[in-house]
Design a protein around this motif. Structure first.
Motif, PDB file in Angstrom:
ATOM      1  N   ARG A   1     -26.827  52.620  13.904  1.00  0.00           N
ATOM      2  CA  ARG A   1     -27.471  52.126  15.007  1.00  0.00           C
ATOM      3  C   ARG A   1     -26.519  52.517  16.214  1.00  0.00           C
ATOM      4  NH1 ARG A   1     -29.191  46.123  16.118  1.00  0.00           N
ATOM      5  NH2 ARG A   1     -29.367  47.369  18.121  1.00  0.00           N
ATOM      6  N   ASP A   2     -25.303  52.336  15.904  1.00  0.00           N
ATOM      7  CA  ASP A   2     -24.225  52.398  17.001  1.00  0.00           C
ATOM      8  C   ASP A   2     -23.751  53.958  17.134  1.00  0.00           C
ATOM      9  OD1 ASP A   2     -24.757  49.682  17.840  1.00  0.00           O
ATOM     10  OD2 ASP A   2     -23.294  49.184  16.439  1.00  0.00           O
ATOM     11  N   VAL A   3     -24.200  54.759  16.203  1.00  0.00           N
ATOM     12  CA  VAL A   3     -23.784  56.203  16.452  1.00  0.00           C
ATOM     13  C   VAL A   3     -23.866  56.745  17.691  1.00  0.00           C
ATOM     14  CG1 VAL A   3     -25.779  57.317  15.618  1.00  0.00           C
ATOM     15  CG2 VAL A   3     -23.557  58.323  14.824  1.00  0.00           C
ATOM     16  N   THR A   4     -22.580  57.563  17.835  1.00  0.00           N
ATOM     17  CA  THR A   4     -22.751  58.414  19.146  1.00  0.00           C
ATOM     18  C   THR A   4     -23.027  59.892  18.639  1.00  0.00           C
ATOM     19  OG1 THR A   4     -20.925  56.878  20.122  1.00  0.00           O
ATOM     20  CG2 THR A   4     -21.089  59.424  20.942  1.00  0.00           C
ATOM     21  N   LEU A   5     -24.048  60.326  19.197  1.00  0.00           N
ATOM     22  CA  LEU A   5     -24.690  61.687  18.490  1.00  0.00           C
ATOM     23  C   LEU A   5     -23.682  62.649  18.581  1.00  0.00           C
ATOM     24  CD1 LEU A   5     -28.557  61.683  18.987  1.00  0.00           C
ATOM     25  CD2 LEU A   5     -27.252  61.467  16.760  1.00  0.00           C
ATOM     26  N   PRO A   6     -23.146  62.990  19.936  1.00  0.00           N
ATOM     27  CA  PRO A   6     -22.125  64.116  20.200  1.00  0.00           C
ATOM     28  C   PRO A   6     -21.150  64.297  19.133  1.00  0.00           C
ATOM     29  CG  PRO A   6     -22.980  63.394  22.391  1.00  0.00           C
ATOM     30  CD  PRO A   6     -23.506  62.311  21.294  1.00  0.00           C
ATOM     31  N   GLY A   7     -20.363  63.117  19.011  1.00  0.00           N
ATOM     32  CA  GLY A   7     -19.355  62.841  18.394  1.00  0.00           C
ATOM     33  C   GLY A   7     -19.617  63.096  16.797  1.00  0.00           C
ATOM     34  N   TRP A   8     -20.871  62.460  16.349  1.00  0.00           N
ATOM     35  CA  TRP A   8     -21.346  62.658  14.893  1.00  0.00           C
ATOM     36  C   TRP A   8     -21.612  64.038  14.716  1.00  0.00           C
ATOM     37  CZ3 TRP A   8     -25.570  64.182  12.207  1.00  0.00           C
ATOM     38  CH2 TRP A   8     -25.561  63.615  10.774  1.00  0.00           C
ATOM     39  N   LEU A   9     -22.276  64.758  15.478  1.00  0.00           N
ATOM     40  CA  LEU A   9     -22.627  66.009  15.219  1.00  0.00           C
ATOM     41  C   LEU A   9     -21.276  66.803  15.024  1.00  0.00           C
ATOM     42  CD1 LEU A   9     -25.773  66.428  17.445  1.00  0.00           C
ATOM     43  CD2 LEU A   9     -25.730  66.610  14.909  1.00  0.00           C
ATOM     44  N   SER A  10     -20.385  66.630  15.711  1.00  0.00           N
ATOM     45  CA  SER A  10     -19.173  67.590  15.849  1.00  0.00           C
ATOM     46  C   SER A  10     -18.265  67.409  14.675  1.00  0.00           C
ATOM     47  CB  SER A  10     -18.368  67.233  17.089  1.00  0.00           C
ATOM     48  OG  SER A  10     -17.726  65.895  16.928  1.00  0.00           O
ATOM     49  N   ASN A  11     -18.569  66.206  13.964  1.00  0.00           N
ATOM     50  CA  ASN A  11     -17.818  65.862  12.683  1.00  0.00           C
ATOM     51  C   ASN A  11     -18.464  66.159  11.467  1.00  0.00           C
ATOM     52  OD1 ASN A  11     -15.611  64.821  13.735  1.00  0.00           O
ATOM     53  ND2 ASN A  11     -16.764  62.751  14.208  1.00  0.00           N
ATOM     54  N   ILE A  12     -19.796  66.764  11.165  1.00  0.00           N
ATOM     55  CA  ILE A  12     -20.471  67.226  10.156  1.00  0.00           C
ATOM     56  C   ILE A  12     -19.642  68.360   9.537  1.00  0.00           C
ATOM     57  CG2 ILE A  12     -22.399  68.608   9.331  1.00  0.00           C
ATOM     58  CD1 ILE A  12     -24.183  67.075  11.490  1.00  0.00           C
ATOM     59  N   PRO A  13     -19.314  68.166   8.320  1.00  0.00           N
ATOM     60  CA  PRO A  13     -18.712  69.195   7.542  1.00  0.00           C
ATOM     61  C   PRO A  13     -19.201  70.585   7.702  1.00  0.00           C
ATOM     62  CG  PRO A  13     -19.049  67.188   6.018  1.00  0.00           C
ATOM     63  CD  PRO A  13     -19.719  67.237   7.341  1.00  0.00           C
ATOM     64  N   GLY A  14     -18.222  71.527   7.653  1.00  0.00           N
ATOM     65  CA  GLY A  14     -18.319  72.971   7.979  1.00  0.00           C
ATOM     66  C   GLY A  14     -18.749  73.736   7.095  1.00  0.00           C
ATOM     67  N   ASP A  15     -18.556  72.997   5.729  1.00  0.00           N
ATOM     68  CA  ASP A  15     -18.991  73.833   4.559  1.00  0.00           C
ATOM     69  C   ASP A  15     -20.351  73.376   4.050  1.00  0.00           C
ATOM     70  OD1 ASP A  15     -18.458  71.197   3.907  1.00  0.00           O
ATOM     71  OD2 ASP A  15     -17.334  71.771   2.057  1.00  0.00           O
TER      72      ASP A  15
END
Length: 311
Positions: A261-275
């Protein structure tokens, strides 16, 4: 906002089984209030106690300043889940009968009946017997019967059941119009998309107990965590290992990631694995339907039981 109905610590048991545990909520003038829950949650028992069809073992129901047997039932409209129209009676006769039961002037009732029949595309059906109507038409007639006497409180139990999309839109429009004109509306339905669209506040119960109570916007903000849907061929274990992912549901190449619930979307999306295999991706909040299912299945959201800003 003026309070029309107050349900206070309602308790009810059948033999040795307690089916209502301190049920408490209010309904205000001009609002649409939802009472929700899975089958067996106690919704119908709550409504029957409000209507005086049965009486609670503890707690009370207050309509304005009236309690128990003193509640003026003629100021309340009720559309039950179980439909009950006399099949061999003409439409106008049944509507005037409903009005007479509520001590409503019959000349005024006839005017309102003709007006509503026209709105519901039933013009010219006033002298048709109920048995000649389709199921949807019969539902419209019973809805008109529940509001023919201009109730201050309207209780609707599964009002959209059996209606086609066009008729649903007509019902939604008329229900919203009633609320805009000051009618307090208590609505129970399993069609979460319509509830989410129409209702101002909700009371969600399970096993006879309160789970969530508050304004719809606050419920969405508090309980509707973000979810991320990814289209692509990915391993569940890899997705579950992503930070702030609480649960993954996968159907073929479609994966739904439920986030903290406390996730920060911009930061979370930037950390999605690139592979990851990402053909498409989008993020939104979980729906009221999903909140309902979580409650029904006893998943994590039920642990957040509480009252939001119910006013």
């Amino acid at each position: 906002m003026e309070q029309v109905l107050s349900v206070k610590q309602l308790q009810k048991s059948f033999k040795d089984t307690q089916v209502l545990h301190d049920i408490t909520f209010d309904v205000h003038k001009g609002e649409i209030m939802a009472v929700l829950g899975p089958n067996g949650a106690g919704k119908s028992t709550t409504i029957r106690n409000i209507m005086g069809i049965m009486y609670p073992d503890g707690g009370e129901v207050v309509f304005h300043n009236h309690h128990g047997d003193t509640i003026p039932r003629h100021k309340i409209g009720y559309l039950p889940e179980e439909r009950g129209l006399y099949k061999n009676v003409k439409v106008m006769d049944i509507l005037l009968y409903f009005a007479e039961l509520k001590d409503y002037p019959l000349d005024r009732a006839k005017e309102r009946a003709l007006d509503y029949l026209k709105r519901f595309d039933l013009e010219g059906k006033e002298n048709v017997s109920v048995e000649e109507l389709s199921k949807g038409m019969g539902q419209k007639v019973q809805f008109i019967g529940s509001i023919i006497h201009e109730p201050e409180l309207l209780i609707l139990d599964e009002p959209f059941s059996g209606l086609d999309p066009v008729s649903q839109d007509v019902f939604k429009r008329e229900i919203k119009k009633l609320a805009d004109n000051g009618t307090a509306i208590l609505l129970s339905s399993h069609q979460m998309n319509l509830v989410e669209e129409m209702c101002d506040r909700l009371f969600l119960m399970n096993k006879g107990q309160q789970v969530i109570y508050g304004a719809m916007k606050d419920v969405k903000a508090e309980y509707a965590n973000f979810k991320c849907t990814i289209y692509g061929d990915n391993d569940v274990a890899t997705l579950e290992a992503i930070q702030d992912v609480t649960r993954v549901e996968q159907d073929g190449s479609t994966s739904v990631l439920y986030l903290d619930r406390d996730v920060t979307l911009p930061g979370w999306l930037s950390n999605i694995p690139g592979d990851l295999d990402v053909q498409e991706i989008f993020v939104d909040r979980i729906s009221l339907h999903e909140i309902f299912v979580d409650v029904a299945l006893g998943r994590s959201i039920a642990a957040k039981e509480g009252v939001l800003d119910a006013e």
